[in-house]
Design a protein around this motif. Structure first.
Motif: not given
Length: 100
Positions: A18-20, A45-46, A71-72, A78-82
């Motif tokens: 759903f979030f994707f 991310t979620l 991996v999680l 990395t997602n918030p940093t990117a």
């Protein structure tokens, strides 16, 4: 007990999907770079977190689960940093255009 675990795993997978989906819709529908980036990075991310957590529960406690957990954690870092770097680059580009 196994039925309850299967229900939790299915709910985690469905929540992640759903979030994707919401992130994809946000990418297509939002008006500017900052809104698109916010929609995709938060949902990505979620969504990845929920799906990887579901895979960890499905797999049980073993070396694969530890790797999935790593991996999680990597995705959460990395997602918030990117997203921050992309937002800063876009902001600097717009500021440079406004100066001209």
């Amino acid at each position: 007990m196994e039925l309850l675990m299967n229900i939790i795993i299915i709910l985690l997978f469905m929540g992640g999907a759903f979030f994707f989906l919401v992130g994809t819709v946000g990418l297509l529908r939002m008006p500017d770079v900052f809104c698109r980036m916010h929609a995709t990075t938060k949902c990505d991310t979620l969504g990845a977190g929920l799906i990887l957590l579901g895979l960890i529960l499905y797999r049980g406690i073993d070396i694969i689960s530890v790797k999935l957990l790593l991996v999680l954690i990597f995705v959460w870092i990395t997602n918030p940093t990117a997203a921050h770097i992309i937002a800063k680059a876009e902001y600097d580009k717009e500021a440079l255009i406004d100066k001209k």
